[in-house]
Design a protein around this motif. Structure first.
Motif, mmCIF file in Angstrom:
data_model
loop_
_atom_site.group_PDB
_atom_site.id
_atom_site.type_symbol
_atom_site.label_atom_id
_atom_site.label_comp_id
_atom_site.label_asym_id
_atom_site.label_seq_id
_atom_site.Cartn_x
_atom_site.Cartn_y
_atom_site.Cartn_z
ATOM 1 N N THR A 1 0.820 -1.214 0.000
ATOM 2 C CA THR A 1 0.000 0.000 0.000
ATOM 3 C C THR A 1 0.852 1.262 0.000
ATOM 4 O O THR A 1 0.591 2.198 -0.762
ATOM 5 N N VAL A 2 1.877 1.278 0.858
ATOM 6 C CA VAL A 2 2.631 2.525 0.990
ATOM 7 C C VAL A 2 3.476 2.761 -0.261
ATOM 8 O O VAL A 2 3.631 3.901 -0.711
ATOM 9 N N HIS B 1 0.640 8.924 -5.363
ATOM 10 C CA HIS B 1 0.305 10.173 -4.660
ATOM 11 C C HIS B 1 1.585 10.751 -4.093
ATOM 12 O O HIS B 1 1.844 10.618 -2.903
ATOM 13 N N CYS C 1 1.131 4.196 -2.712
ATOM 14 C CA CYS C 1 0.868 5.589 -2.354
ATOM 15 C C CYS C 1 2.017 6.488 -2.799
ATOM 16 O O CYS C 1 1.801 7.553 -3.362
ATOM 17 N N ASN C 2 3.233 6.043 -2.506
ATOM 18 C CA ASN C 2 4.387 6.868 -2.854
ATOM 19 C C ASN C 2 4.490 7.071 -4.363
ATOM 20 O O ASN C 2 4.900 8.129 -4.829
#
Lengths: 193, 594
Positions: A159-160, A167, A163-164
């Protein structure tokens, strides 16, 4: 259709004993786990799922598909599909669980038994990448618009990292780790190393 | 090019006369469901800035930002949420140890500036701050186990008073690792610990089964960790973030577990300190926790350090004050052995007097004074000089030096600190029926609450709000302890004060009255000119921020200097003196450890 009623309790007062014994008689001795008096989990082979659910739907009070969801057993390389089948007249539910291979994630659709399965199967296809051949809306976006990545509910979806990538951080972000911040503020020191 | 492609752009004009497809959201506001997960709210008074929300956030959407000064128990940081990344999973709310973080059910916020969608809930005021609806952590639902792994005890409570054996059994490996796994590594404990131990790191090492790593982390700034692991006053546990809504981590017991894994400490410990102190000598007067700390960390830097201890055994109050069922002698000896192995010279039964001190000022490059508080405060009630009225501190010293202490059949201990509890529990083990008389309420007692509970379970009676009036002699050597009840009155915002209820006298016939209402400094052994220079109004010693007194080269620490009067604060003073002595002697430029 035969009679199910609350007088058919097992020695522990569980009303599910009747249906469990009938399933065992008809389909073989699947592992059974009584989660709660009104919730019984059955682990069945993938090949038995359609005959079992068809029989439940047509021959027993277990007529309602309440939920269909999946669990990602990443380490075992399998998905578990969980069909929650309810008997409204008895207020008992069966959690019928099957395992499917994670690499070739595919299961038979139950859309012919319950029309609403179409939505659940659409969602599972989008979120876990489990394919239900013949189900009407496979591959039609459910809530993700223009999703290009791995199905996001798979546990190996980072997920992260996503995201990076998609977003980027807004400029001027700073972060203070409380552990380091507190040590610095209070003059934490080492005398050995 | 087909005709369709030519016409297609113009077909959009057909929409010009239709109603817009977009929903005029602001005009048709629909409130979120009662437990809808909308914009964050944070009760910043309740928030302790532990940063667990930021750690668990799977999208990296939360930054911890300084909004206030860091204090013990509050880092002063508060979470800032970046809504460009938040997915409203609410893990931050579900994990929040203080329960301060929530989500309102308000979900509509329209703005053309994307940067406004980063804000610190509770600090940057929003209209939904006071919403009672929305998502909150559910009562009884915890991602981190709020319950401490219970500490097993050596024997049933009723049998404990029959033995001097250590009562706390210690965690098993499985128990220790389970307890360590409850830590969220926020580091708030580090602020509260007087020596600022690397607590999250050694707890993580215990969780991972790396006990050698844990012990090296522990010894990095604590030279008596097994003592701290058994009897520390554990300021750390008071501020543990898990303790806000659950049991704080058993930090003390975990430290004890790690240090007890190794019978030979020098086999697992190592240091790489440059030998900056070679050729310099330091005298440490008083072998208590502060003095031993100074001695140890100077010795490993090459200083020639000699500890002078008046009693036959170093350890200070941790030796002569703390009962052996809490801190057994072999445990102390094991830690002292590492010190002597690593170069500390210890001279016991050596009481320094004024002349020798004068000579020491010539012979040594620096002196550390940590002789503690040994002069008992008197009862300040009529009859305090009667035989049978005795100071607790003298009773404890006599007992630990192996002298026979007669307490008789019935004892009253006056006081509410750890010394009072220790005197009471020792008297119980000597076979007496023991009552503790304390001026204030139970919750005001300075003693460790676990100690109070343990003493009660061992049959010690406790009378609170009890003001001693006088002691009278009874026949056959007995004493009449006469006390009056007190009521608690609040004046001027301070903690409630006990006020004697006039005209009521209660009698307690006892064999001994043990007085444990504190100790005072006794510095008569210092040369008069030095004493005049360095002592303060209450008879203690005042030091600067380097731990040095007004006499150049004379450092001090421990109960003589600080007002906390516990072992770990003395050790913090000892560390201050290590840095202070290195600076004073001008040998510190070669080392600048962080």
């Amino acid at each position: 259709m035969f009679d199910f009623n609350h007088s058919n309790l097992d020695e522990n007062g569980n009303p599910g004993a009747e249906i469990v014994s009938r399933i065992h008689d008809r389909f073989g001795n699947f592992p059974v786990h009584v989660q709660k008096p009104d919730l019984i989990r059955l682990n069945v082979p993938q090949t038995d799922i359609i005959p079992l659910l068809s029989w439940l739907r047509t021959e027993t009070p277990f007529v309602q598909l309440t939920h269909l969801t999946a669990i990602d057993w990443l380490e075992e390389d399998e998905f578990e599909l969980v069909y929650l089948i309810t008997a409204p007249s008895l207020c008992i539910s069966l959690m019928v669980c099957i395992r499917v291979n994670r690499e070739k994630a595919e299961a038979e659709s139950v859309f012919n038994l319950w029309l609403q399965a179409e939505t659940y199967e659409q969602e599972l296809h989008e979120m876990f990448g489990i394919h239900f051949p013949g189900s009407p809306r496979q591959g039609v976006p459910f809530i993700l618009e223009g999703w290009q990545d791995m199905p996001p509910m798979r546990r190996d979806f980072d997920t992260v990292e996503y995201c990076n990538r998609t977003h980027p951080e807004r400029p001027g972000r700073e972060h203070h780790d409380s552990r380091i911040y507190v040590g610095r503020k209070f003059g934490e020191k080492g005398y050995l190393k | 090019m087909s005709l369709k492609n030519v016409i297609a752009p113009f077909s959009a004009w057909a929409r010009a006369v239709q109603k817009p497809f977009t929903v005029p959201e602001a005009d048709t506001f629909r409130p979120g469901a009662d437990r809808y997960r909308g914009w964050h709210i944070n009760d910043t008074k309740q928030c302790i800035g532990c940063g667990t929300c930021g750690d668990i956030c799977q999208n990296g959407a939360i930054d911890m930002m300084p909004v206030d000064d860091a204090t013990k128990g509050d880092s002063g940081l508060r979470p800032l949420v970046d809504y460009g990344r938040c997915c409203w999973c609410a893990l931050c709310v579900d994990v929040c140890p203080s329960g301060s973080l929530g989500m309102s059910n308000n979900y509509i916020w329209i703005d053309r500036d994307p940067d406004v969608f980063r804000y610190i809930p509770g600090v940057d005021k929003k209209e939904w701050d006071d919403d009672s609806k929305g998502w909150r952590k559910e009562e009884g639902f915890n991602l981190v186990d709020p319950d401490r792994v219970p500490m097993p005890m050596m024997m049933p409570e009723e049998d404990r008073v029959k033995t001097w054996a250590e009562v706390v059994l210690g965690y098993s490996e499985k128990e220790a690792r389970a307890e360590a796994a409850r830590c969220v590594e926020c580091g708030l404990c580090v602020a509260a610990c007087p020596v600022h131990m690397h607590i999250p790191e050694y707890i993580a090492a215990i969780r991972d089964g790396q006990y050698d790593v844990a012990v090296n982390q522990i010894y990095d700034n604590n030279a008596l960790p097994e003592m701290c692991g058994k009897v520390c006053t554990r300021h750390c546990e008071d501020v543990c973030s898990i303790g806000v809504n659950g049991d704080p981590l058993a930090i003390r017991w975990l430290k004890r577990f790690a240090t007890e894994q190794f019978s030979d400490l020098s086999a697992v410990l190592s240091h790489d300190q440059p030998q900056i102190g070679v050729g310099k000598s330091v005298a440490v007067i008083g072998g208590g926790p502060g003095g031993l700390t100074t001695a140890f960390y100077l010795a490993i830097r090459g200083f020639k350090v000699t500890v002078f201890e008046a009693l036959p055994q170093v350890g200070g109050a941790t030796f002569f004050g703390i009962p052996k069922y809490r801190f057994p002698l072999p445990s102390l000896e094991k830690q002292v052995k590492l010190m002597t192995d690593w170069g500390v010279e210890i001279k016991t039964n050596h009481k320094v007097e004024a002349d020798e001190f004068k000579q020491m000022q010539q012979d040594y490059d620096a002196i550390y004074v940590g002789t503690g508080l040994l002069k008992p405060s008197s009862l300040r009630a009529e009859g305090e000089d009667l035989p049978g009225v005795m100071p607790a501190i003298e009773m404890l010293i006599d007992h630990h030096l192996g002298k026979t202490v007669e307490v008789g059949e019935k004892v009253v201990v006056v006081g509410g600190g750890n010394v009072a509890i220790d005197a009471a529990r020792i008297s119980r083990r000597l076979g007496a029926d023991v009552t503790i008389a304390y001026r204030r309420r139970m919750e005001d007692m300075p003693a460790d609450h676990e100690e109070i509970e343990d003493s009660e379970s061992e049959g010690v009676h406790l009378i609170t709000q009890n003001i001693p009036l006088r002691v009278e002699q009874l026949p056959e050597g007995k004493l009449d302890f006469i006390w009056g009840p007190a009521e608690m009155v609040s004046e001027g915002g301070g903690r409630p004060r006990p006020k004697l209820v006039e005209g009521v006298e209660n009698h307690l016939a006892v064999d001994k009255v043990i007085v444990a209402i504190g100790q005072k400094p006794d510095l008569r052994w210092l040369p008069t000119d030095v004493a005049e220079k360095i002592t303060n109004s209450w008879g203690g010693i005042t030091c600067d921020e380097n731990g040095m007194t007004a006499a150049a080269g004379v450092f001090a620490g421990g109960d003589l200097v600080n007002d906390t009067a516990d072992a770990v604060s003395a050790m913090a003073d000892g560390l201050t003196a290590v840095d202070g002595i290195i600076n004073y002697l001008g040998v510190g430029s070669k080392t600048e450890e962080g």
